[in-house]
Design an enzyme around this catalytic site. Structure first.
Site, PDB file in Angstrom:
ATOM      1  N   LYS A  80       0.834  -1.257   0.038  1.00  0.00           N
ATOM      2  CA  LYS A  80      -0.106   0.008   0.066  1.00  0.00           C
ATOM      3  C   LYS A  80       0.695   1.297  -0.029  1.00  0.00           C
ATOM      4  O   LYS A  80       1.892   1.236   0.548  1.00  0.00           O
ATOM      5  CB  LYS A  80      -0.884   0.139   1.273  1.00  0.00           C
ATOM      6  CG  LYS A  80      -1.841   1.023   1.295  1.00  0.00           C
ATOM      7  CD  LYS A  80      -3.078   0.955   2.631  1.00  0.00           C
ATOM      8  CE  LYS A  80      -4.110   1.965   2.757  1.00  0.00           C
ATOM      9  NZ  LYS A  80      -4.707   1.823   3.936  1.00  0.00           N
ATOM     10  N   SER A 155      -9.657   2.103   3.103  1.00  0.00           N
ATOM     11  CA  SER A 155      -8.847   2.714   1.863  1.00  0.00           C
ATOM     12  C   SER A 155      -7.788   1.923   1.324  1.00  0.00           C
ATOM     13  O   SER A 155      -7.087   2.336   0.042  1.00  0.00           O
ATOM     14  CB  SER A 155      -7.946   3.717   2.653  1.00  0.00           C
ATOM     15  OG  SER A 155      -7.254   3.301   3.604  1.00  0.00           O
ATOM     16  N   SER A 179      -9.518  -0.316   7.260  1.00  0.00           N
ATOM     17  CA  SER A 179      -9.021  -0.235   5.784  1.00  0.00           C
ATOM     18  C   SER A 179      -8.243  -1.483   5.333  1.00  0.00           C
ATOM     19  O   SER A 179      -7.917  -1.876   4.254  1.00  0.00           O
ATOM     20  CB  SER A 179      -8.127   1.043   5.621  1.00  0.00           C
ATOM     21  OG  SER A 179      -8.952   2.007   5.578  1.00  0.00           O
TER      22      SER A 179
HETATM   23  N1  GLN Z   1     -12.928   4.366   6.264  1.00  0.00           N
HETATM   24  C1  GLN Z   1     -12.523   4.670   7.277  1.00  0.00           C
HETATM   25  C2  GLN Z   1     -12.065   6.055   7.015  1.00  0.00           C
HETATM   26  O1  GLN Z   1     -12.451   6.756   6.198  1.00  0.00           O
HETATM   27  C3  GLN Z   1     -11.110   3.930   7.751  1.00  0.00           C
HETATM   28  C4  GLN Z   1      -9.926   4.336   7.162  1.00  0.00           C
HETATM   29  C5  GLN Z   1      -8.883   3.366   7.476  1.00  0.00           C
HETATM   30  O2  GLN Z   1      -8.743   2.279   8.079  1.00  0.00           O
HETATM   31  N2  GLN Z   1      -7.600   3.817   7.099  1.00  0.00           N
HETATM   32  O3  GLN Z   1     -11.455   6.950   8.088  1.00  0.00           O
END
Ligand code: GLN
Length: 491
Positions: A80, A155, A179
């Site tokens: 990532k 994400s 994420s």
């Molecule tokens: N979807 C969540 C957010 O927008 C979690 C994101 C993540 O785990 N990096 O913050």
């Protein structure tokens, strides 16, 4: 040789170890696959062809010299784009870091190299890891290999899509609110969030430092465990890293694969039921619960009354930490600088740079967080959220006095069509309804495919006590042994 891209990391490592395939052949096969399908999937922001082949040649040379190599030597991995890679572009999905080549490797990447894995490149993500669909990436969304008109989660959607598209057998994600697990669930792959502090944040571009947790993504539970073991463990360069060994997650995955869960008590959180996962997800989850019972697990209902406040607490804590962490992107130290024509003040250049470099979701979070931390509002918002966090932690502690692990659907809904939730931030935030509690608590969670709903994958989440990551691997591997793995239609 059969197509190596269809193989698990364990199988590939076996081929390389016996000399049936070279690391270079394995790497080239995956680079070819990326060239063939990534135009449609957009899982990668950067493919490091030269670096990957050089790493593979090095592995082959060391093997030829008789060196003893680790259990993942020669296996390709996608990383990532939130983790720094020395000399290799790291954008975090943002324009503000476009063109930045970090001068150092993150600890995770360093350990991946030490384990003999071969980094193929950097995967797409929502900007600064804020989002649940990769639609907030400044470089266009990734697409779900199950249906390219749908999102691959976020994400870390690029990492999950790369696995489901057979572009890589292993990937790294980061999980602040879900994420790793949510993209795993919607792509039919496995994603594990380790115990907070169990994997190093050194070189992980910070979003919300008290929640950010890098972790493994794979197509099988055993592969995820092997990757977890390779990247986990204490790192003196991360002040919140736990000075304890990683629990034996590989042994736990192997134990689980025998399909025997007798003596294991699993709790279903009562409060999650009422929040309403969509019917197809609930049906697949209930079927998986029956399967777990048949494997010998005892299922009990557990009340965690404060979980219902997890989402609002998260959306105060995470933006607050983000507003402070992202202050460093000022056009002076890294990446983009806009409007520096020699006539403008430093403040003006900073403001123009941030205006041009950050996307709308990142700006929303910075504003939310700045407000929640501001004088006069701090106690009402950030302070209250921290109290809720403590109450959620107490719910977990009480639950784990009665059960070994908690289970739930990973996400309330399957992969949604691109564009379906971008106009309403709250609809997007709901994707992490079931994953956020364990981030606030700090314990580990894994998503394992448990079935399909209308032909799209559904994930089951297993949450375990802090530092008991092995427990969730055992349960996930047992379920996998009964339901199998899930392969999307050919791209
Ligand atoms: N979807 C969540 C957010 O927008 C979690 C994101 C993540 O785990 N990096 O913050």
């Amino acid at each position: 040789m059969t197509d190596v891209t269809a193989m698990t990391a364990t199988q590939i490592a076996g081929l390389v170890a016996t000399g049936a395939a070279s690391a270079v052949e394995v790497t080239q096969a995956h680079l070819d696959r990326i060239a063939a399908v990534d135009g449609r999937v957009n899982a990668f922001l950067h493919v490091d062809t030269e670096g990957a082949l050089a790493a593979a040649r090095d592995i082959d040379a060391r093997r030829a010299a008789g060196e003893e190599l680790g259990p993942l030597a020669g296996v390709p991995v996608a990383v990532k784009d939130v983790l720094t890679t020395k000399g290799v572009p790291t954008t975090v999905g943002s324009k503000i870091l476009e063109g930045w080549r970090p001068p150092y490797d993150s600890t995770i990447v360093e350990r991946l190299r030490a384990a003999g894995t071969v980094m193929l490149g950097k995967t797409n993500m929502d900007e600064f890891a804020m989002g649940s669909s990769t639609e907030y990436s400044a470089y266009g969304p990734s697409r779900n290999p199950w249906d390219t008109d749908r999102i691959p989660g976020g994400s870390g959607g690029g990492s999950a899509a790369a696995l489901a598209a057979y572009e890589a057998p292993l990937a790294i994600g980061s999980d602040t609110g879900g994420s790793i697990r949510q993209p795993g669930a919607v792509t039919g792959t496995v994603g594990a969030k380790p115990t907070y502090g169990g994997t190093s944040r050194y070189g992980l571009v910070a979003f919300s430092s008290s929640l950010d947790t890098p972790g493994p993504c794979a197509r099988t539970v055993l592969d995820a465990a092997l990757l977890h073991a390779a990247i986990g463990g204490h790192d003196p360069r991360d002040s919140t890293s736990i000075p304890a060994p990683v629990p034996d997650v590989v042994a736990a995955a192997k134990l689980g694969a025998t399909g025997d869960l007798s003596g294991v008590r699993l709790g279903i959180v009562t409060e999650f039921g009422g929040e309403g996962a969509e019917p197809g997800v609930t049906a697949a989850f209930n079927e998986a619960v029956d399967t777990l019972t048949k494997l010998g697990a005892e299922i009990v209902e557990i009340s965690c009354p404060h979980f219902r406040y997890a989402l609002p607490a998260y959306y105060l804590i995470a933006p607050s930490e983000c507003s402070s962490n992202l202050a460093r992107f000022d056009g002076v130290r890294f990446g983009l600088r806009t409007g520096d024509d020699g006539n403008r003040s430093l403040e003006e250049v900073m403001s123009l740079t941030r205006e041009a470099g950050f996307g709308p979701e990142v700006k929303r979070r910075i504003m939310l967080g700045t407000y929640a931390l501001s004088s006069g509002y701090y106690d009402a918002y950030y302070g209250q959220a921290q109290k809720v966090r403590t109450l959620i932690t107490r719910d977990f502690t009480a639950a784990f006095e009665r059960v070994d692990a908690l289970i739930s659907p990973t996400t309330p809904f399957v992969a949604f069509p691109l564009g379906a939730r971008t106009s309403d931030p709250y609809q997007m935030y709901l994707a992490d309804l079931f994953t956020i509690p364990s981030n606030l608590y700090g314990g580990p969670g894994i998503s394992v495919p448990c079935g399909l709903s209308d032909g799209l994958p559904v994930g089951l989440q297993v949450m375990a006590p802090t530092l008991a990551d092995d427990r969730m691997y055992r349960v996930a591997a047992a379920l996998e042994s009964a339901v199998g793995t899930f392969t999307p239609p050919a791209l």
